[in-house]
Scaffold this active site. Structure first.
Site, PDB file in Angstrom:
ATOM      1  N   SER A   1      -7.962  22.080  32.168  1.00 22.02           N
ATOM      2  CA  SER A   1      -6.857  21.115  32.164  1.00 22.02           C
ATOM      3  C   SER A   1      -5.723  21.535  31.231  1.00 22.02           C
ATOM      4  O   SER A   1      -4.606  21.018  31.344  1.00 22.02           O
ATOM      5  CB  SER A   1      -7.361  19.728  31.757  1.00 22.02           C
ATOM      6  OG  SER A   1      -8.278  19.223  32.707  1.00 22.02           O
TER       7      SER A   1
ATOM      8  N   GLY B   1      -1.431  14.545  30.465  1.00 24.71           N
ATOM      9  CA  GLY B   1      -0.006  14.346  30.213  1.00 24.71           C
ATOM     10  C   GLY B   1       0.664  13.492  31.267  1.00 24.71           C
ATOM     11  O   GLY B   1       1.872  13.258  31.206  1.00 24.71           O
ATOM     12  N   PHE B   2      -0.131  13.037  32.256  1.00 23.63           N
ATOM     13  CA  PHE B   2       0.368  12.152  33.301  1.00 23.63           C
ATOM     14  C   PHE B   2      -0.496  10.895  33.327  1.00 23.63           C
ATOM     15  O   PHE B   2      -1.644  10.901  32.873  1.00 23.63           O
ATOM     16  CB  PHE B   2       0.333  12.846  34.665  1.00 23.63           C
ATOM     17  CG  PHE B   2       1.322  13.970  34.801  1.00 23.63           C
ATOM     18  CD1 PHE B   2       2.547  13.781  35.434  1.00 23.63           C
ATOM     19  CD2 PHE B   2       1.030  15.233  34.289  1.00 23.63           C
ATOM     20  CE1 PHE B   2       3.462  14.820  35.546  1.00 23.63           C
ATOM     21  CE2 PHE B   2       1.937  16.286  34.406  1.00 23.63           C
ATOM     22  CZ  PHE B   2       3.159  16.069  35.033  1.00 23.63           C
TER      23      PHE B   2
ATOM     24  N   GLY C   1      -1.736  20.220  35.313  1.00 28.55           N
ATOM     25  CA  GLY C   1      -0.510  20.070  36.091  1.00 28.55           C
ATOM     26  C   GLY C   1      -0.248  18.661  36.591  1.00 28.55           C
ATOM     27  O   GLY C   1      -0.946  17.699  36.280  1.00 28.55           O
TER      28      GLY C   1
ATOM     29  N   HIS D   1     -12.509  11.421  29.567  1.00 34.86           N
ATOM     30  CA  HIS D   1     -13.584  12.374  29.858  1.00 34.86           C
ATOM     31  C   HIS D   1     -14.935  11.859  29.350  1.00 34.86           C
ATOM     32  O   HIS D   1     -15.294  12.085  28.194  1.00 34.86           O
ATOM     33  CB  HIS D   1     -13.271  13.724  29.215  1.00 34.86           C
ATOM     34  CG  HIS D   1     -12.236  14.514  29.941  1.00 34.86           C
ATOM     35  ND1 HIS D   1     -12.548  15.377  30.971  1.00 34.86           N
ATOM     36  CD2 HIS D   1     -10.897  14.547  29.813  1.00 34.86           C
ATOM     37  CE1 HIS D   1     -11.436  15.921  31.439  1.00 34.86           C
ATOM     38  NE2 HIS D   1     -10.423  15.432  30.755  1.00 34.86           N
TER      39      HIS D   1
ATOM     40  N   ASN E   1      -7.497  14.082  27.596  1.00 34.24           N
ATOM     41  CA  ASN E   1      -6.617  15.235  27.722  1.00 34.24           C
ATOM     42  C   ASN E   1      -5.800  15.079  29.001  1.00 34.24           C
ATOM     43  O   ASN E   1      -6.216  15.498  30.067  1.00 34.24           O
ATOM     44  CB  ASN E   1      -7.419  16.540  27.769  1.00 34.24           C
ATOM     45  CG  ASN E   1      -6.555  17.705  28.213  1.00 34.24           C
ATOM     46  OD1 ASN E   1      -5.334  17.687  28.057  1.00 34.24           O
ATOM     47  ND2 ASN E   1      -7.176  18.720  28.777  1.00 34.24           N
TER      48      ASN E   1
ATOM     49  N   CYS F   1      -9.883  11.976  35.266  1.00 35.25           N
ATOM     50  CA  CYS F   1      -8.624  12.556  34.782  1.00 35.25           C
ATOM     51  C   CYS F   1      -7.666  12.870  35.944  1.00 35.25           C
ATOM     52  O   CYS F   1      -7.108  11.952  36.533  1.00 35.25           O
ATOM     53  CB  CYS F   1      -8.913  13.779  33.923  1.00 35.25           C
ATOM     54  SG  CYS F   1      -7.605  14.118  32.715  1.00 35.25           S
ATOM     55  N   LEU F   2      -7.444  14.130  36.296  1.00 34.03           N
ATOM     56  CA  LEU F   2      -6.583  14.441  37.432  1.00 34.03           C
ATOM     57  C   LEU F   2      -7.152  13.833  38.709  1.00 34.03           C
ATOM     58  O   LEU F   2      -6.404  13.375  39.580  1.00 34.03           O
ATOM     59  CB  LEU F   2      -6.422  15.955  37.582  1.00 34.03           C
ATOM     60  CG  LEU F   2      -5.428  16.450  38.647  1.00 34.03           C
ATOM     61  CD1 LEU F   2      -4.030  15.932  38.395  1.00 34.03           C
ATOM     62  CD2 LEU F   2      -5.419  17.984  38.700  1.00 34.03           C
TER      63      LEU F   2
ATOM     64  N   GLY G   1      -8.251  18.452  35.869  1.00 28.58           N
ATOM     65  CA  GLY G   1      -7.503  19.676  36.128  1.00 28.58           C
ATOM     66  C   GLY G   1      -6.118  19.610  35.514  1.00 28.58           C
ATOM     67  O   GLY G   1      -5.709  18.587  34.973  1.00 28.58           O
TER      68      GLY G   1
ATOM     69  N   GLN H   1      -6.008  10.333  38.952  1.00 25.16           N
ATOM     70  CA  GLN H   1      -4.619  10.247  39.407  1.00 25.16           C
ATOM     71  C   GLN H   1      -4.505  10.500  40.906  1.00 25.16           C
ATOM     72  O   GLN H   1      -3.715   9.851  41.601  1.00 25.16           O
ATOM     73  CB  GLN H   1      -3.768  11.237  38.616  1.00 25.16           C
ATOM     74  CG  GLN H   1      -3.704  10.947  37.129  1.00 25.16           C
ATOM     75  CD  GLN H   1      -3.301  12.155  36.291  1.00 25.16           C
ATOM     76  OE1 GLN H   1      -2.811  13.148  36.825  1.00 25.16           O
ATOM     77  NE2 GLN H   1      -3.517  12.073  34.985  1.00 25.16           N
TER      78      GLN H   1
ATOM     79  N   GLU I   1     -17.805  12.993  29.991  1.00 26.15           N
ATOM     80  CA  GLU I   1     -18.747  14.096  29.726  1.00 26.15           C
ATOM     81  C   GLU I   1     -18.581  14.677  28.329  1.00 26.15           C
ATOM     82  O   GLU I   1     -19.469  15.373  27.834  1.00 26.15           O
ATOM     83  CB  GLU I   1     -18.575  15.204  30.772  1.00 26.15           C
ATOM     84  CG  GLU I   1     -17.458  16.191  30.502  1.00 26.15           C
ATOM     85  CD  GLU I   1     -16.057  15.603  30.701  1.00 26.15           C
ATOM     86  OE1 GLU I   1     -15.081  16.228  30.252  1.00 26.15           O
ATOM     87  OE2 GLU I   1     -15.949  14.537  31.311  1.00 26.15           O
TER      88      GLU I   1
END
Length: 372
Positions: free
Chosen positions: A51, A301-302, A231, A343, A299, A257-258, A229, A261, A345
């Site tokens: 990530s 940023g979006f 981006g 996260h 972790n 996380c990603l 992940g 989203q 985990e």
């Protein structure tokens, strides 16, 4: 006597602000989005987390490298950060279980490492002015050239990076005789996620980031998982389509996380780039279902649009971040699907969120009962 050669180095931010430090080893030049992590430990997990691809990492802990490196702590098969900035870089380590020192580990990637930086001032600046692109370099005599290189670095907003870290071909993880089968979409999956799933009597087939629902369904899984992940999530059109079709199939689905989203986007909820994002191991979350607080590792940023999530009749917000009230978890009211922005985990001390893996298995069990 120190074996770490140090050279003058510079940190140039996109807004023109300059910080100074010393490069360790061969030096060089690296670019990416600059961000900071507030964790006091877990540097190897951070540096190998897919990530963090495309990001220059500033560590707020004053000492980095002091407990060395061990293979068990790696979250992927290589270092993923674009560059490292720290205050004090330790040559020696004192952890008995360590297999090597951090410098030798990072040198395999030819990573640009800066130390002797006033990281407190740098982090305060990033916190106030937001995450932005940066260039770090030992080429301190040609600032104009560095500025031109920095201008060519793409913004993280709109940047698709999952394809750079996802597996190229499907692979299996766990015991093939396990009770449950899970199809996982790899957007930059961490090793400890696979370990947590496998430890719950599951056999996992991991698929590349752009795999279709039909490809994943051919494994005949009991449940689906969409990973973390790097981006911007919005360019991941294939993953969003796959998530939508998994949801429509009424199959159990869990996203982290990603992946969280991507699930939101599949439900028509937009995402946005945060001022700084959340990166650390002590972020407070409130579980709105149980009323309990959780200390979590994060972790990202979006984030997903809270007002749109509230307005969506099929979505229930299950978790909120207590620092800024951003959405940290959702579940679908009419489908066996849920996701979290953090996260579970990651176990930096607190293991408050590992119950989410058990919740996923319970979802699979209930689904199998209804289809039996």
């Amino acid at each position: 006597m120190s074996y770490l050669n140090k050279k003058d180095a510079v940190i140039l931010l996109a807004d023109g602000t300059i910080f100074h430090g010393k490069a360790i080893g061969d030096g060089g030049t690296a670019t990416g989005e600059i961000c900071f992590n507030t964790g006091m430990s877990g540097y190897q997990e951070v540096f190998t987390d897919p990530s963090y691809t495309g990001q220059i990492m500033v560590t707020t802990n004053a000492h980095i490298g002091n407990y060395g490196i061990t293979d068990d702590d790696a979250e992927s098969n290589s270092v993923k950060i674009a560059g490292l900035i720290c205050k004090n870089f330790s040559e020696e380590f004192s952890r008995p279980a360590a297999q090597s020192d951090l410098f030798a580990y990072l040198k395999k990637k030819n990573l640009v490492i800066l130390s002797d930086v006033d990281t407190r001032a740098l982090v305060r600046y990033i916190r106030d002015h937001g995450a932005q692109n940066a260039i770090i370099s030992t080429d301190v005599e040609d600032m104009q050239s560095l500025k031109r290189k920095l201008e060519d670095v793409p913004s993280m907003k709109g940047l698709e990076l999952a394809s750079k870290v996802s597996c190229k071909e499907p692979y299996f993880y766990g015991d093939e005789n396990a009770k449950y089968r899970i199809a996982a979409l790899d957007l930059g999956i961490k090793s400890n996620i696979l370990r947590n799933l496998a430890s719950r009597n599951t056999y996992i087939k991991v698929f590349p980031y752009n795999s279709s629902f039909e490809e994943m369904a051919s494994f005949n899984p009991d449940g689906y998982f969409i990973s973390n992940g790097p981006g911007d999530p919005e360019p991941l059109e294939a993953a969003i389509k796959t998530a939508s079709e998994i949801i429509e199939s009424n199959s159990p689905l869990f996203g982290i996380c990603l992946g969280h989203q991507v699930i939101a986007l599949a439900m028509g909820v937009s995402t946005y780039k945060m001022h700084n994002g959340h990166r650390g191991i002590n972020h407070p979350i409130k579980n709105l279902i149980t009323g309990k607080g959780e200390i979590t590792s994060q972790n990202h940023g979006f984030a997903i649009n809270k007002s749109q999530a509230i307005a969506n009749d099929n979505i229930e917000i299950t978790h909120l971040h207590l620092n800024d009230d951003t959405v940290a978890g959702i579940r679908l009211k009419d489908k066996p699907c849920f996701s979290v922005q953090y996260h579970p985990e990651a176990g930096p001390g607190p293991n408050d969120a590992t119950y989410l893996f058990d919740q996923f298995i319970d979802l699979i069990k209930n689904s199998k009962k209804h289809t039996a």
